[in-house]
Design a protein around this motif. Structure first.
Motif: not given
Length: 125
Positions: A64-73
């Protein structure tokens, strides 16, 4: 402050060792990712968005991986094929960040996603 673009693995209930993937489409590209290479999310991955975070499951490795902010966009944009330059241009429209900083962090993110098999090269039909 600038958003971090590093994917962070989320804890998995039953972690499995990472094995070499025999699928050449999932093979990581070298650190010198060409600016015009089209990339897209790997078809077998599963992702869910919510509260400025994207959680991704790679069913091949079980990670599993989690991306936030700019990475999520960036992940959201990669649902369709994009090059590094296209991603950078679109993200610069959304965020107040220096182009060189975004390029460095985006290149690092894309290489990490490629290494994890979550993003693949898009071959034009």
């Amino acid at each position: 402050p600038a958003a971090t673009l590093m994917p962070k693995p989320a804890p998995a209930p039953h972690p499995e060792p990472l094995q070499t993937d025999p699928n050449p489409e999932r093979t990581a590209m070298p650190a010198s990712l060409p600016d015009d290479t089209l990339l897209r999310v790997a078809p077998e991955q599963v992702s869910v968005e919510g509260n400025d975070e994207t959680v991704i499951l790679d069913p091949v490795s079980g990670r599993y991986f989690s991306l936030e902010g700019v990475s999520s966009d960036a992940w959201r944009l990669l649902q369709e094929p994009h090059s590094l330059r296209e991603l950078q241009a679109k993200l610069l429209e959304l965020y107040d960040v220096e182009a060189a900083v975004l390029e460095r962090d985006l290149r690092d993110l894309l290489n990490r996603l490629l290494e994890a098999g979550l993003v693949v090269r898009h071959e034009a039909a």
